[in-house]
Design an enzyme around this catalytic site. Structure first.
Site, PDB file in Angstrom:
ATOM      1  N   ARG A   1      -6.600  -4.273  -0.981  1.00  0.00           N
ATOM      2  CA  ARG A   1      -6.287  -3.948   0.403  1.00  0.00           C
ATOM      3  C   ARG A   1      -4.886  -4.449   0.744  1.00  0.00           C
ATOM      4  O   ARG A   1      -4.477  -5.533   0.314  1.00  0.00           O
ATOM      5  CB  ARG A   1      -7.309  -4.592   1.359  1.00  0.00           C
TER       6      ARG A   1
ATOM      7  N   ASP B   1      -1.310   0.288  -4.652  1.00  0.00           N
ATOM      8  CA  ASP B   1      -2.102   1.485  -4.357  1.00  0.00           C
ATOM      9  C   ASP B   1      -2.466   1.556  -2.884  1.00  0.00           C
ATOM     10  O   ASP B   1      -3.147   2.473  -2.463  1.00  0.00           O
ATOM     11  CB  ASP B   1      -3.380   1.497  -5.214  1.00  0.00           C
TER      12      ASP B   1
ATOM     13  N   GLU C   1      -0.594   4.263   5.951  1.00  0.00           N
ATOM     14  CA  GLU C   1      -0.876   5.197   4.867  1.00  0.00           C
ATOM     15  C   GLU C   1      -0.920   6.631   5.381  1.00  0.00           C
ATOM     16  O   GLU C   1      -1.585   6.911   6.386  1.00  0.00           O
ATOM     17  CB  GLU C   1      -2.195   4.830   4.187  1.00  0.00           C
TER      18      GLU C   1
ATOM     19  N   HIS D   1      -3.182   5.470  -2.664  1.00  0.00           N
ATOM     20  CA  HIS D   1      -4.569   5.017  -2.485  1.00  0.00           C
ATOM     21  C   HIS D   1      -5.549   5.858  -3.313  1.00  0.00           C
ATOM     22  O   HIS D   1      -6.526   6.419  -2.801  1.00  0.00           O
ATOM     23  CB  HIS D   1      -4.970   5.073  -1.004  1.00  0.00           C
TER      24      HIS D   1
END
Length: 510
Positions: free
Chosen positions: A366, A390, A395, A414
């Site tokens: 996270r 990632d 986002e 992600h």
């Protein structure tokens, strides 16, 4: 009584009950040896006075499978026929005979077992989470299914749309749809919510509890996928794969030109994982899966996790150390921790200063675990050798994000849990849990286990009083991600977008 590995099968218990004409009780825990060890440990540590007390406290059983008269009659008839065929065949059996015998008994047992297990006349499920065909077929043997995968609809249901979609469905299996207090209160048919994720931030668990609706989840569904990506990141960073792939795409590289090969040989020299120290922060499902995959590289594996004992770490093949020791020793620091008040921004300026010079940071967990501004500063100052990310505080982060543009950062949008196999993993977990609930076994992965004690498929749902309901309806709604949930709740995260300092200027590529 049915124990050991065979007790995993409710169908087998039903077959045995029908053939033996007796109730058959399955053990809730099929790992008999492990349970025995736990009983011994409970007595040895004084948790329970003796083995009798420990056994009573720790041994649980599923509801007994009751013999079905119609299946019993079929079994007797089939067995009589089989005896006659056996005599006529003089000991020579064909697969056709055994297949007929098995199909007759097992098919009847499954039908009778499903009918007896159901505590409601009929159950329907709306499934928007991705499922593989095998899992859909398996689930369809227990409940009626309406399948509308989010991958096909590309639509997240919430509010009025979700209320309408759930009409007539007692079970909702979702991955990203927003289940808030308004939806639960307006959809009285809803009995069970299954969130296909490890952290069900898209579901208001408190509201579901107020209406007596269990919220199941799928721990470890994407552990293999995220662990694979973690190892891929390590290999890509250590072998400079992104730069190496880009090298051959340059116009200056001419076929058969030795100088270009010499340049690649000198600038793209990588490192092996052999002999390196890899530090895993968090040793849950993903951390353990990553450790398992890394065992063959000849690296030293260490981990920091306050919830894990040294013995548990040893079983995972890693050495348990403090966070400070991990940062100082590791060539790769990989994050696998959950976001809590204690872990928010757990990797900040102080932690980057303690890291081994030239080390790599990997975050497949996270974004809130890392102070983005401090990470960018560490990269700009050369403290870190590089990073692989990632997940970001915003986002997608956008092409002009300073971390995306940094030459020593490998970024992905992600995709850690984005594999075709995850649908299979979560399908198995969900089908097993629903079958257990239908059979009366409530030992399932549940975020509000307190409601399972009084859970009933057909009894009226409890309803909170006006004041409680008003409070639930006034809460900020959940979100598709934990970041969106925090935004809905007014929680602000300090990222590089908000800190336009000189250190936050994107690095220029060569």
């Amino acid at each position: 009584y049915l124990s050991g590995g065979m007790s995993r099968s409710g169908v087998l218990a039903q077959v045995l009950a029908d053939i033996a004409d007796a109730a058959v009780t399955r053990a809730a825990e099929p790992n008999t040896s492990g349970l025995g060890a736990a009983i011994c440990a409970a007595v040895a540590t004084g948790l329970h006075a003796d083995f009798s007390a420990a056994t009573k406290a720790l041994v649980r059983n599923c509801d007994a499978a009751q013999p079905a008269m119609e299946v019993r009659q079929v079994a007797e008839q089939t067995y009589t026929q089989w005896l006659a065929l056996r005599g006529a065949a003089a000991g020579e059996f064909t697969p056709r005979l055994s297949d007929h015998f098995r199909a007759t008994l097992v098919g009847q047992a499954m039908a009778a077992g499903a009918s007896a297990a159901r505590q409601a006349p009929a159950l329907s499920a709306l499934v928007t989470a991705p499922f593989d065909p095998v899992s859909l077929a398996r689930l369809g043997r227990s409940v009626d299914i309406e399948y509308a995968s989010i991958r096909e609809t590309r639509k997240i249901l919430k509010g009025d749309d979700l209320v309408a979609a759930l009409t007539g469905s007692q079970i909702f299996i979702t991955e990203a749809d927003i289940v808030d207090a308004s939806v639960v209160s307006r959809q009285p048919d809803l009995r069970l919510v299954v969130a296909c994720r490890g952290n069900a931030v898209n579901v208001d668990v408190e509201a579901c509890s107020a209406f007596g609706v269990p919220v199941l989840f799928t721990p470890g569904r994407n552990a293999a996928a995220v662990a694979d990506l973690t190892v891929a990141y390590m290999l890509a960073l250590s072998r400079k794969l992104t730069s190496a792939a880009h090298f051959l795409k340059q116009e200056k590289v001419k076929a058969g030109e030795p100088a270009m090969l010499a340049e690649a040989f000198s600038t793209l020299r990588g490192r092996e994982l052999w002999g390196k120290t890899i530090g895993l922060i968090g040793l849950g499902a993903v951390g353990r899966a990553a450790a398992s995959r890394l065992q063959g590289f000849g690296a030293r594996l260490i981990a920091a996790d306050p919830m894990i004992s040294a013995e548990q770490a040893a079983l995972a093949g890693v050495e348990l150390v403090s966070l400070d020791a991990l940062l100082a020793l590791s060539d790769f620091v990989s994050l696998h921790a959950a976001v809590t008040s204690a872990t928010h921004n757990m990797i900040g300026p102080e932690q980057f200063a303690k890291m081994k010079p030239g080390a790599f940071l990997i975050n497949t967990a996270r974004a809130q675990l890392v102070d983005e501004v401090a990470l960018l500063d560490a990269l700009q100052q050369g403290t870190l050798g590089g990073a692989a990310l990632d997940t970001f505080l915003e986002e997608p982060p956008g092409f002009d994000h300073p971390l995306v543009q940094h030459p020593n950062v490998l970024c992905t949008p992600h995709i850690g849990g984005n594999t075709a196999e995850v649908a299979q993993h979560q399908g198995v977990i969900v089908c097993t849990a629903i079958e257990q609930l239908l059979a009366g076994d409530k030992q399932v992965a549940c975020l509000n286990p307190e409601v399972l004690g009084s859970f009933d498929w057909s009894a009226p749902r409890p309803r909170p009083g006006p004041e409680v309901l008003a409070t639930l309806l006034s809460k900020p709604p959940p979100g598709v991600s934990d970041l969106q949930r925090d935004q809905n709740a007014g929680v602000k995260h300090h990222g590089v977008r908000q800190a336009q300092s000189p250190a936050a200027t994107p690095a220029k590529k060569d």
